[in-house]
Design a protein around this motif. Structure first.
Motif: not given
Length: 150
Positions: A22, A26, A97, A91-93, A18, A89
């Protein structure tokens, strides 16, 4: 159905997966980007040994992550415990979202920080994340100065 877990050392491969996903998203890195070995090694060690909590959102695979890093400094009048935290850190795929996943992960981490006596949580926000953080009560701050030692 999304499940949320507080990651342990046993989840190190999920944590690393993950984290690297991320970082690619980003930083607009190509899918085949090869990360420097020291970044991979130090990230792995951080997850294993640092004073942090990471929440993983799982739907057959990791679809979201968020990490609270705990910091202790000398107590002050405005922060009498000396306990602070930095949120990282998050983050969502992309296909997951706008479903409340990041909000749930943050709520869990913020509640834990309160229980630990943390008096301030900081973060570095992307433009796309600012609205989420505002919903959680974060405000913009111009109080900090930084000396970059790199």
């Amino acid at each position: 159905m999304i499940s949320y877990i507080k990651a342990t050392e046993d989840d190190i491969e999920l944590l690393m997966q993950s984290r690297l996903e991320m970082l690619k998203a980003v930083n607009n890195l190509p899918e085949n980007y090869i990360f420097p070995e020291d970044l991979i090694h130090c990230s792995r060690e951080y997850f294993k040994n640092a004073n942090q909590t990471t929440i993983l959102a799982i739907d057959e695979k990791v679809v979201g992550c968020a990490t609270m890093c705990y910091i202790e400094i000398m107590p002050t009048f405005s922060h009498p415990t000396g306990k602070r935290a930095h949120l990282m850190n998050v983050y969502t795929s992309s296909q997951y979202r706008r479903q409340g996943i990041a909000f749930q992960m943050l709520s869990t981490l913020i509640d834990e920080a309160r229980e630990k006596g943390v008096t301030e949580i900081s973060l570095d926000a992307t433009d796309s994340g600012r609205e989420l953080y505002k919903k959680q009560g974060f405000i913009n701050s111009n109080e900090c100065m930084v000396l970059n030692l790199l």
